[in-house]
Design a protein around this motif. Structure first.
Motif, mmCIF file in Angstrom:
data_model
loop_
_atom_site.group_PDB
_atom_site.id
_atom_site.type_symbol
_atom_site.label_atom_id
_atom_site.label_comp_id
_atom_site.label_asym_id
_atom_site.label_seq_id
_atom_site.Cartn_x
_atom_site.Cartn_y
_atom_site.Cartn_z
ATOM 1 N N UNK A 192 7.540 6.928 7.587
ATOM 2 C CA UNK A 192 8.234 6.332 8.805
ATOM 3 C C UNK A 192 6.921 5.700 9.790
ATOM 4 N N UNK A 193 5.750 6.372 9.443
ATOM 5 C CA UNK A 193 4.408 5.348 10.037
ATOM 6 C C UNK A 193 4.313 4.275 9.260
ATOM 7 N N UNK B 299 -6.255 5.610 1.324
ATOM 8 C CA UNK B 299 -7.335 6.266 1.995
ATOM 9 C C UNK B 299 -6.751 6.277 3.464
ATOM 10 N N UNK B 300 -6.231 5.389 4.029
ATOM 11 C CA UNK B 300 -5.882 5.343 5.331
ATOM 12 C C UNK B 300 -4.711 6.195 5.651
ATOM 13 N N UNK B 301 -3.859 6.305 4.367
ATOM 14 C CA UNK B 301 -2.771 7.199 4.658
ATOM 15 C C UNK B 301 -3.165 8.792 4.594
ATOM 16 N N UNK C 205 0.625 -1.196 -0.104
ATOM 17 C CA UNK C 205 -0.239 0.041 0.025
ATOM 18 C C UNK C 205 0.916 1.082 0.099
ATOM 19 N N UNK C 206 2.127 1.156 0.894
ATOM 20 C CA UNK C 206 2.896 2.628 0.705
ATOM 21 C C UNK C 206 3.581 2.724 -0.514
ATOM 22 N N UNK C 207 3.943 1.723 -1.366
ATOM 23 C CA UNK C 207 4.304 1.937 -2.700
ATOM 24 C C UNK C 207 3.355 2.292 -3.754
ATOM 25 N N UNK D 72 1.313 -2.472 9.093
ATOM 26 C CA UNK D 72 0.707 -2.393 7.853
ATOM 27 C C UNK D 72 -0.492 -1.574 7.734
ATOM 28 N N UNK D 73 -0.647 -0.821 6.678
ATOM 29 C CA UNK D 73 -1.818 0.160 6.420
ATOM 30 C C UNK D 73 -2.409 -0.391 5.308
#
Length: 161
Positions: free
Chosen positions: A134-135, A145-147, A108-110, A140-141
């Protein structure tokens, strides 16, 4: 003619049971016809076991009718097939609903980091991306949308000072 019939029976006996392995692209009608022939049964014999008319078995084999769940179970018993698989073949929409969804490739981060349109729309700075990175290392996110939610919480916390 008798030799041709015997040859067909020999070929049918050599085939492995159709219920033993799932086949992609096979229809309910194809499965029913192949299994019936493998068991050397006529449509009338199957119909007698199921409790319907022989022409209905023909309709099912031609994929022009969809059987009710009770008929599916009777067919499974009559032809010694898996009832669940027959039900899913007779109801392709249900199969699609139960199929696992494909997860998008990459974390998800990528995906969030690569989504430049999202960065522009929400005015995400490099410093904010570094904080979100960093978060992301903490755990895992699930979604992009959570970001955005996390980013809004950070912005609100910093604005309250």
């Amino acid at each position: 003619m008798a030799q041709a019939r015997e040859r067909k029976r020999q070929v049918a006996r050599r085939r492995e049971p159709l219920a033993a392995r799932p086949r992609q692209g096979i229809t309910l009608g194809t499965l029913l016809r192949r299994r019936r022939r493998q068991l050397e049964m006529t449509q009338a014999e199957v119909a007698a076991k199921v409790g319907c008319r022989p022409n209905y078995i023909g309709y099912l084999e031609a994929d022009t009718r969809r059987p009710s769940p009770s008929v599916v179970l009777k067919l499974a018993r009559a032809l010694d097939l898996d009832g669940k698989e027959l039900f899913l073949l007779s109801n392709p929409v249900v199969r699609d609903l139960l199929a696992p969804r494909e997860e998008p490739r990459g974390s998800t981060w990528e995906r969030f980091r690569a989504n430049k349109r999202l960065h522009t729309r929400y005015g995400i700075t490099r410093a904010e991306l570094a904080a979100l990175k960093a978060i992301s290392s903490l755990g895992s996110v699930r979604t992009q949308r959570d970001y955005l939610f996390i980013l809004q919480a950070i912005r609100q916390a910093l604005a309250d000072d």
